[in-house]
Design a protein around this motif. Structure first.
Motif, mmCIF file in Angstrom:
data_model
loop_
_atom_site.group_PDB
_atom_site.id
_atom_site.type_symbol
_atom_site.label_atom_id
_atom_site.label_comp_id
_atom_site.label_asym_id
_atom_site.label_seq_id
_atom_site.Cartn_x
_atom_site.Cartn_y
_atom_site.Cartn_z
ATOM 1 N N ALA A 1 55.384 -52.245 2.358
ATOM 2 C CA ALA A 1 54.964 -53.530 2.916
ATOM 3 C C ALA A 1 55.101 -53.529 4.436
ATOM 4 C CB ALA A 1 55.781 -54.664 2.305
ATOM 5 N N VAL A 2 56.168 -52.934 4.945
ATOM 6 C CA VAL A 2 56.343 -52.836 6.398
ATOM 7 C C VAL A 2 55.240 -51.980 6.999
ATOM 8 C CG1 VAL A 2 57.845 -51.886 8.201
ATOM 9 C CG2 VAL A 2 58.811 -53.285 6.385
ATOM 10 N N TYR A 3 54.930 -50.853 6.355
ATOM 11 C CA TYR A 3 53.818 -50.021 6.840
ATOM 12 C C TYR A 3 52.516 -50.815 6.841
ATOM 13 C CZ TYR A 3 56.649 -45.751 6.468
ATOM 14 O OH TYR A 3 57.598 -44.782 6.620
ATOM 15 N N SER A 4 52.284 -51.577 5.807
ATOM 16 C CA SER A 4 51.056 -52.372 5.728
ATOM 17 C C SER A 4 50.992 -53.419 6.830
ATOM 18 C CB SER A 4 50.954 -53.060 4.369
ATOM 19 O OG SER A 4 50.916 -52.114 3.339
ATOM 20 N N LEU A 5 52.124 -54.064 7.112
ATOM 21 C CA LEU A 5 52.158 -55.059 8.185
ATOM 22 C C LEU A 5 51.914 -54.428 9.550
ATOM 23 C CD1 LEU A 5 55.125 -57.314 7.068
ATOM 24 C CD2 LEU A 5 52.704 -57.904 7.125
ATOM 25 N N ILE A 6 52.485 -53.255 9.764
ATOM 26 C CA ILE A 6 52.276 -52.565 11.037
ATOM 27 C C ILE A 6 50.813 -52.200 11.210
ATOM 28 C CG2 ILE A 6 52.760 -50.432 12.304
ATOM 29 C CD1 ILE A 6 55.597 -50.555 11.124
ATOM 30 N N ILE A 7 50.216 -51.642 10.178
ATOM 31 C CA ILE A 7 48.809 -51.233 10.263
ATOM 32 C C ILE A 7 47.909 -52.458 10.341
ATOM 33 C CG2 ILE A 7 46.947 -50.075 9.005
ATOM 34 C CD1 ILE A 7 49.177 -48.216 7.877
ATOM 35 N N GLY A 8 48.245 -53.511 9.609
ATOM 36 C CA GLY A 8 47.432 -54.717 9.607
ATOM 37 C C GLY A 8 47.526 -55.530 10.887
ATOM 38 N N SER A 9 48.481 -55.205 11.750
ATOM 39 C CA SER A 9 48.633 -55.964 12.994
ATOM 40 C C SER A 9 47.528 -55.662 14.003
ATOM 41 C CB SER A 9 49.997 -55.674 13.620
ATOM 42 O OG SER A 9 50.057 -54.340 14.075
ATOM 43 N N PHE B 1 39.102 -44.476 15.570
ATOM 44 C CA PHE B 1 38.990 -43.331 14.664
ATOM 45 C C PHE B 1 40.234 -42.460 14.738
ATOM 46 C CE2 PHE B 1 37.871 -38.873 14.005
ATOM 47 C CZ PHE B 1 37.476 -38.926 12.683
ATOM 48 N N HIS B 2 40.751 -42.243 15.941
ATOM 49 C CA HIS B 2 41.924 -41.376 16.101
ATOM 50 C C HIS B 2 43.163 -41.987 15.448
ATOM 51 C CE1 HIS B 2 39.549 -38.870 18.619
ATOM 52 N NE2 HIS B 2 39.410 -39.795 19.574
ATOM 53 N N THR B 3 43.330 -43.280 15.596
ATOM 54 C CA THR B 3 44.465 -43.950 14.959
ATOM 55 C C THR B 3 44.339 -43.901 13.441
ATOM 56 O OG1 THR B 3 44.673 -45.416 16.850
ATOM 57 C CG2 THR B 3 45.749 -46.115 14.822
ATOM 58 N N VAL C 1 45.377 -40.484 12.275
ATOM 59 C CA VAL C 1 46.833 -40.293 12.287
ATOM 60 C C VAL C 1 47.471 -40.989 11.084
ATOM 61 C CG1 VAL C 1 48.947 -40.857 13.529
ATOM 62 C CG2 VAL C 1 47.009 -39.932 14.771
ATOM 63 N N ILE C 2 47.053 -42.210 10.808
ATOM 64 C CA ILE C 2 47.605 -42.967 9.678
ATOM 65 C C ILE C 2 47.249 -42.283 8.353
ATOM 66 C CG2 ILE C 2 47.452 -45.152 8.422
ATOM 67 C CD1 ILE C 2 47.034 -46.478 11.183
ATOM 68 N N PHE C 3 46.001 -41.869 8.217
ATOM 69 C CA PHE C 3 45.566 -41.187 6.995
ATOM 70 C C PHE C 3 46.350 -39.895 6.790
ATOM 71 C CE2 PHE C 3 42.673 -38.219 4.814
ATOM 72 C CZ PHE C 3 42.524 -38.909 3.624
ATOM 73 N N ALA C 4 46.556 -39.136 7.859
ATOM 74 C CA ALA C 4 47.305 -37.883 7.746
ATOM 75 C C ALA C 4 48.751 -38.137 7.328
ATOM 76 C CB ALA C 4 47.265 -37.132 9.069
ATOM 77 N N LEU D 1 52.985 -45.161 15.248
ATOM 78 C CA LEU D 1 53.289 -46.337 16.051
ATOM 79 C C LEU D 1 52.704 -46.233 17.458
ATOM 80 C CD1 LEU D 1 56.988 -47.076 15.043
ATOM 81 C CD2 LEU D 1 54.919 -48.274 14.338
ATOM 82 N N LEU D 2 52.729 -45.042 18.042
ATOM 83 C CA LEU D 2 52.137 -44.862 19.367
ATOM 84 C C LEU D 2 50.633 -45.087 19.335
ATOM 85 C CD1 LEU D 2 54.108 -41.772 20.708
ATOM 86 C CD2 LEU D 2 54.252 -44.126 21.497
ATOM 87 N N ALA D 3 49.971 -44.566 18.339
ATOM 88 C CA ALA D 3 48.516 -44.755 18.228
ATOM 89 C C ALA D 3 48.183 -46.225 18.019
ATOM 90 C CB ALA D 3 47.970 -43.904 17.082
ATOM 91 N N ILE D 4 48.948 -46.912 17.198
ATOM 92 C CA ILE D 4 48.694 -48.329 16.952
ATOM 93 C C ILE D 4 48.970 -49.144 18.214
ATOM 94 C CG2 ILE D 4 49.565 -50.339 15.688
ATOM 95 C CD1 ILE D 4 49.797 -48.511 13.250
#
Length: 98
Positions: A33-41, A47-49, A52-55, A76-79
């Motif tokens: 859930a924390v990962y989802s919130l970070i990505i959803g922010s 494409f590069h971010t 990184v997340i997919f990898a 986190l840096l990419a986001i």
């Protein structure tokens, strides 16, 4: 539900299964859930971010890496770079309207 501290079953190569067995359902759910919130922010992900997340999550299938927080740093840096670009673009649009 809360995990099993028995070290004899903790050597599993799949992070998702290892989290469920060793840490429990609650920890796994909260972490994802924390990962989802970070990505959803981020409203728009470059494409590069996304790569990184997919990898990171693909690596979680083959290795026990999801609970290693030092590996989250590239994600986190990419986001944060995407969020900074969003803020700069919104500021430019705001100054163009005036």
């Amino acid at each position: 539900m809360f995990g099993n501290a028995d070290p004899s079953i903790t050597m599993i190569d799949n992070s998702y299964i290892q989290l469920l067995i060793t840490k429990g359902i609650l920890y796994t759910f909260v972490l994802l859930a924390v990962y989802s919130l970070i990505i959803g922010s981020v409203k728009k992900i470059s494409f590069h971010t996304a790569a990184v997340i997919f990898a990171f999550f693909l690596l979680g299938i083959t290795e026990a890496t999801l609970q290693h927080f030092e590996l989250i740093l590239p994600m986190l840096l990419a986001i944060s770079m995407d969020r900074r670009l969003e803020m700069q673009n919104s500021q430019k649009e705001g100054s163009n309207v005036s």
